[in-house]
Write a protein that holds these residues in place. Structure first.
Motif, mmCIF file in Angstrom:
data_model
loop_
_atom_site.group_PDB
_atom_site.id
_atom_site.type_symbol
_atom_site.label_atom_id
_atom_site.label_comp_id
_atom_site.label_asym_id
_atom_site.label_seq_id
_atom_site.Cartn_x
_atom_site.Cartn_y
_atom_site.Cartn_z
ATOM 1 N N VAL A 146 46.801 7.005 28.911
ATOM 2 C CA VAL A 146 46.697 6.412 27.574
ATOM 3 C C VAL A 146 46.186 7.502 26.640
ATOM 4 O O VAL A 146 45.085 8.034 26.843
ATOM 5 N N ASP A 147 47.022 7.858 25.689
ATOM 6 C CA ASP A 147 46.697 8.957 24.771
ATOM 7 C C ASP A 147 46.268 10.205 25.542
ATOM 8 O O ASP A 147 45.293 10.887 25.179
ATOM 9 N N GLY A 148 46.981 10.465 26.629
ATOM 10 C CA GLY A 148 46.765 11.700 27.384
ATOM 11 C C GLY A 148 45.644 11.667 28.399
ATOM 12 O O GLY A 148 45.394 12.660 29.070
ATOM 13 N N ARG A 149 44.950 10.529 28.505
ATOM 14 C CA ARG A 149 43.868 10.419 29.491
ATOM 15 C C ARG A 149 44.242 9.403 30.561
ATOM 16 O O ARG A 149 44.873 8.391 30.261
ATOM 17 N N SER A 150 43.818 9.681 31.769
ATOM 18 C CA SER A 150 44.075 8.754 32.865
ATOM 19 C C SER A 150 43.157 7.533 32.722
ATOM 20 O O SER A 150 41.938 7.679 32.593
ATOM 21 N N VAL A 151 43.762 6.358 32.755
ATOM 22 C CA VAL A 151 43.023 5.116 32.483
ATOM 23 C C VAL A 151 43.382 4.077 33.538
ATOM 24 O O VAL A 151 44.537 3.979 33.948
ATOM 25 N N ARG A 152 42.397 3.295 33.956
ATOM 26 C CA ARG A 152 42.679 2.180 34.861
ATOM 27 C C ARG A 152 43.274 1.040 34.047
ATOM 28 O O ARG A 152 42.567 0.422 33.244
ATOM 29 N N THR A 195 46.255 10.510 37.743
ATOM 30 C CA THR A 195 44.966 11.208 37.803
ATOM 31 C C THR A 195 45.189 12.715 37.892
ATOM 32 O O THR A 195 44.538 13.505 37.197
ATOM 33 N N ALA A 196 46.115 13.110 38.750
ATOM 34 C CA ALA A 196 46.394 14.536 38.923
ATOM 35 C C ALA A 196 46.967 15.146 37.650
ATOM 36 O O ALA A 196 46.647 16.295 37.304
ATOM 37 N N ALA A 197 47.801 14.378 36.954
ATOM 38 C CA ALA A 197 48.407 14.898 35.717
ATOM 39 C C ALA A 197 47.312 15.253 34.716
ATOM 40 O O ALA A 197 47.399 16.271 34.018
ATOM 41 N N GLU A 198 46.286 14.412 34.654
ATOM 42 C CA GLU A 198 45.183 14.712 33.736
ATOM 43 C C GLU A 198 44.429 15.959 34.204
ATOM 44 O O GLU A 198 44.101 16.834 33.408
ATOM 45 N N MET A 199 44.197 16.048 35.504
ATOM 46 C CA MET A 199 43.487 17.231 36.032
ATOM 47 C C MET A 199 44.262 18.512 35.739
ATOM 48 O O MET A 199 43.689 19.546 35.411
ATOM 49 N N LEU A 200 45.579 18.413 35.869
ATOM 50 C CA LEU A 200 46.410 19.607 35.695
ATOM 51 C C LEU A 200 46.476 20.068 34.246
ATOM 52 O O LEU A 200 46.905 21.175 33.964
ATOM 53 N N ARG A 201 46.063 19.221 33.343
ATOM 54 C CA ARG A 201 46.035 19.629 31.936
ATOM 55 C C ARG A 201 44.787 20.440 31.607
ATOM 56 O O ARG A 201 44.707 21.073 30.561
ATOM 57 N N GLY A 202 43.806 20.353 32.461
ATOM 58 C CA GLY A 202 42.542 21.035 32.198
ATOM 59 C C GLY A 202 42.477 22.388 32.878
ATOM 60 O O GLY A 202 43.486 22.911 33.355
ATOM 61 N N PRO A 203 41.279 22.960 32.941
ATOM 62 C CA PRO A 203 41.115 24.270 33.582
ATOM 63 C C PRO A 203 41.293 24.174 35.097
ATOM 64 O O PRO A 203 41.199 23.094 35.665
ATOM 65 N N LYS A 204 41.549 25.320 35.711
ATOM 66 C CA LYS A 204 41.702 25.366 37.175
ATOM 67 C C LYS A 204 40.415 24.866 37.832
ATOM 68 O O LYS A 204 39.314 25.215 37.413
ATOM 69 N N LEU A 205 40.586 24.039 38.867
ATOM 70 C CA LEU A 205 39.428 23.427 39.527
ATOM 71 C C LEU A 205 39.310 23.921 40.958
ATOM 72 O O LEU A 205 40.320 24.277 41.590
ATOM 73 N N SER A 206 38.093 23.905 41.456
ATOM 74 C CA SER A 206 37.889 24.205 42.876
ATOM 75 C C SER A 206 38.432 23.035 43.693
ATOM 76 O O SER A 206 38.617 21.925 43.178
ATOM 77 N N ARG A 207 38.626 23.301 44.963
ATOM 78 C CA ARG A 207 39.100 22.239 45.859
ATOM 79 C C ARG A 207 38.112 21.057 45.869
ATOM 80 O O ARG A 207 38.507 19.904 45.872
ATOM 81 N N GLU A 208 36.854 21.400 45.849
ATOM 82 C CA GLU A 208 35.820 20.353 45.830
ATOM 83 C C GLU A 208 35.925 19.511 44.559
ATOM 84 O O GLU A 208 35.787 18.285 44.587
ATOM 85 N N ALA A 226 46.508 16.138 52.328
ATOM 86 C CA ALA A 226 47.778 16.622 51.782
ATOM 87 C C ALA A 226 47.845 16.418 50.271
ATOM 88 O O ALA A 226 48.477 17.218 49.554
ATOM 89 N N ILE A 227 47.196 15.376 49.785
ATOM 90 C CA ILE A 227 47.195 15.141 48.334
ATOM 91 C C ILE A 227 46.417 16.254 47.636
ATOM 92 O O ILE A 227 46.869 16.819 46.632
ATOM 93 N N VAL A 228 45.258 16.575 48.179
ATOM 94 C CA VAL A 228 44.450 17.660 47.605
ATOM 95 C C VAL A 228 45.220 18.982 47.712
ATOM 96 O O VAL A 228 45.258 19.770 46.756
ATOM 97 N N ASP A 229 45.852 19.206 48.854
ATOM 98 C CA ASP A 229 46.661 20.429 49.037
ATOM 99 C C ASP A 229 47.730 20.538 47.945
ATOM 100 O O ASP A 229 47.943 21.606 47.366
ATOM 101 N N ALA A 230 48.418 19.429 47.691
ATOM 102 C CA ALA A 230 49.521 19.450 46.722
ATOM 103 C C ALA A 230 49.007 19.758 45.318
ATOM 104 O O ALA A 230 49.569 20.592 44.593
ATOM 105 N N ILE A 231 47.928 19.096 44.939
ATOM 106 C CA ILE A 231 47.385 19.318 43.587
ATOM 107 C C ILE A 231 46.870 20.748 43.456
ATOM 108 O O ILE A 231 47.118 21.432 42.456
ATOM 109 N N GLU A 232 46.179 21.210 44.479
ATOM 110 C CA GLU A 232 45.635 22.570 44.448
ATOM 111 C C GLU A 232 46.762 23.597 44.326
ATOM 112 O O GLU A 232 46.669 24.551 43.536
ATOM 113 N N ALA A 233 47.832 23.388 45.082
ATOM 114 C CA ALA A 233 48.950 24.341 45.051
ATOM 115 C C ALA A 233 49.578 24.398 43.659
ATOM 116 O O ALA A 233 49.869 25.483 43.133
ATOM 117 N N VAL A 234 49.762 23.236 43.048
ATOM 118 C CA VAL A 234 50.374 23.217 41.714
ATOM 119 C C VAL A 234 49.423 23.819 40.688
ATOM 120 O O VAL A 234 49.837 24.575 39.803
#
Ligand code: FES
Ligand code: FES
Length: 164
Positions: free
Chosen positions: A59-65, A116-129, A147-155
């Motif tokens: 919603v307006d670029g933010r992940s929302v429940r 959720t990942a789409a929002e994360m990917l718009r921000g700065p690079k994050l550690s795996r943690e 595998a989900i964390v692996d995929a997001i981290e790789a992208v």
């Protein structure tokens, strides 16, 4: 009181880039509105009380429940569901990586995970943690998350390399 809740309200928003307008009662949450009124069933509903993250949309670029937001509150907003994120190609690399790494099994959690990942990917690079932390509001009963964390981290790494 119930008369007020049953009263219909006009809602106009931009769904996946296209303007839509509909009447909705005050108690309908955004997730049900998207699925049942607007017919976009890619958004999944799980717990309906803000715990599982299956219903996440942008919603307006933010992940929302979407189960915790009333449809009337989205009036005037831009809402992007997995259908729109897919059609725009915005998360094509992420979706490919999910498939390549078997980051989904039944797929029920996947639309919410992708939002959720789409929002994360718009921000700065994050550690795996930090990626794990960012996913802590999304439940998956199948994959064990690795595998989900692996995929997001790789992208995230690939996008950072491309941008530099
Ligand atoms: Fe919305 Fe579970 S259905 S958080
Ligand atoms: Fe089944 Fe996540 S793939 S709940």
């Amino acid at each position: 009181m119930s008369d007020t809740l049953d009263e219909m309200h006009a809602v106009a928003l931009v769904l996946n880039g296209a303007p839509v307008a509909a009447q909705v009662d005050a108690r309908t949450h955004l997730g049900d509105f998207i699925r049942h009124t607007l017919g976009k069933t890619g958004t999944h509903i799980g717990c309906e009380h803000g715990v599982c993250g299956a219903c996440n949309v942008m919603v307006d670029g933010r992940s929302v429940r979407s189960c915790l937001m009333l449809a009337v509150q989205a009036d005037g907003c831009r809402v992007d569901t997995v259908e729109g994120l897919t059609a725009s190609g915005a998360i094509a690399d992420l979706q490919e990586e999910f498939v390549r790494r078997n980051a989904l099994q039944c797929g029920y959690c996947t639309p919410g995970m992708l939002a959720t990942a789409a929002e994360m990917l718009r921000g700065p690079k994050l550690s795996r943690e930090a990626i794990r932390d960012g996913l802590s509001g999304n439940y998956c009963r199948c994959t064990g998350y690795q595998a989900i964390v692996d995929a997001i981290e790789a992208v995230m790494l690939r996008r950072a390399e491309t941008a530099s």
